[in-house]
Design an enzyme around this catalytic site. Structure first.
Site, PDB file in Angstrom:
ATOM      1  N   HIS A   1      60.694  18.443 112.867  1.00 41.09           N
ATOM      2  CA  HIS A   1      61.671  18.297 111.778  1.00 41.09           C
ATOM      3  C   HIS A   1      63.040  18.759 112.285  1.00 41.09           C
ATOM      4  O   HIS A   1      63.144  19.817 112.917  1.00 41.09           O
ATOM      5  CB  HIS A   1      61.243  19.124 110.568  1.00 41.09           C
ATOM      6  CG  HIS A   1      62.192  18.990 109.424  1.00 41.09           C
ATOM      7  ND1 HIS A   1      62.226  17.876 108.612  1.00 41.09           N
ATOM      8  CD2 HIS A   1      63.179  19.811 108.991  1.00 41.09           C
ATOM      9  CE1 HIS A   1      63.185  18.018 107.712  1.00 41.09           C
ATOM     10  NE2 HIS A   1      63.776  19.176 107.910  1.00 41.09           N
TER      11      HIS A   1
ATOM     12  N   ASN B   1      54.187  18.265 113.087  1.00 41.28           N
ATOM     13  CA  ASN B   1      55.358  17.436 112.790  1.00 41.28           C
ATOM     14  C   ASN B   1      56.587  18.076 113.413  1.00 41.28           C
ATOM     15  O   ASN B   1      56.665  19.290 113.538  1.00 41.28           O
ATOM     16  CB  ASN B   1      55.548  17.351 111.260  1.00 41.28           C
ATOM     17  CG  ASN B   1      56.746  16.514 110.867  1.00 41.28           C
ATOM     18  OD1 ASN B   1      56.940  15.399 111.389  1.00 41.28           O
ATOM     19  ND2 ASN B   1      57.567  17.008 109.958  1.00 41.28           N
TER      20      ASN B   1
END
Ligand code: GAR
Length: 208
Positions: free
Chosen positions: A114, A112
């Protein structure tokens, strides 16, 4: 130059898809070790879907509202990922909290991006919060996805200095440029096997 087969990747998005675009652009280079085989959005009007289709990449919307429960929706997303043959899953602005079952299915293979220097500022409104806290440095992080939100082992980060007069929007724009630099780097490291997640939940670089 490399003739090794590229590792197939599914990218999950919810909107604009600029990080997805950065991954696609990087993957077009002959030596990049991964290729984007599928883009999946939980929002049917996500801009990134058309962008991906423009590159001939299969891009599907799987709206949460089409399913009676979170579990059924996740089952549909899992079916689409697995049908694509993807070995790595890259979350790129996918704004849904994933269940433990979903996360554990792809543990060590799902990453991911971020918009903060984790572990600072997990969650939303990271740029506003970094400014409100008086930080002089902000940035972005690519990490393995684990059950705790924005808590997984860190793969790559880039700091971004906070300038006088920055607003959440001006800061977000510079952080986004950094995101577009580090996400392809982190994906390439994972696809080449230069980094892996250990069973005790650490990011381990080959040779370390
Ligand atoms: C990016 O800034 C990404 O870091 C953030 O959403 C934006 C998506 O932009 N993700 C999160 O906040 C996840 N917690 P994009 O659709 O243009 O890539």
């Amino acid at each position: 130059m490399s003739d090794k087969p590229k590792v197939p990747v599914a990218v999950l998005i919810s909107g604009r898809g600029s990080n997805m675009g950065a991954l696609i652009a990087a993957s077009l280079h002959r030596d990049f070790p991964a290729k984007i085989v599928s883009v999946i959005s939980d929002k049917p009007n996500a801009k990134g879907l058309d962008h991906a289709r423009g590159f001939g990449i299969e891009a599907v919307a799987i709206p949460r509202t089409d399913y009676a429960s979170k579990a059924e929706h996740e089952a549909a997303v899992i079916a689409a990922i697995d049908a694509s043959g993807a070995k790595i899953i890259a979350l790129a602005g996918y704004m849904r909290l994933l269940s433990g079952d979903f996360v554990n299915r792809y543990v060590g293979r799902m990453i991911n991006i971020h918009p903060s220097l984790l572990p600072a500022f997990p969650g939303l409104a990271t740029h506003e919060r970094a400014l409100a806290a008086g930080c002089r440095v902000h940035g972005c992080t690519v990490h393995f996805v684990t059950e705790g939100m924005d808590e997984g082992p860190i793969i790559e980060q880039e700091p971004v200095r906070i300038e006088r007069g920055d607003t959440p929007d001006t800061l977000a724009a510079r952080v986004l440029e950094a995101e577009h630099r580090i996400y392809p780097v982190a994906l390439a490291m994972l696809a080449r096997g230069e980094i892996r997640m250990t069973s005790d939940g650490r990011a381990q670089y080959s040779g370390s």
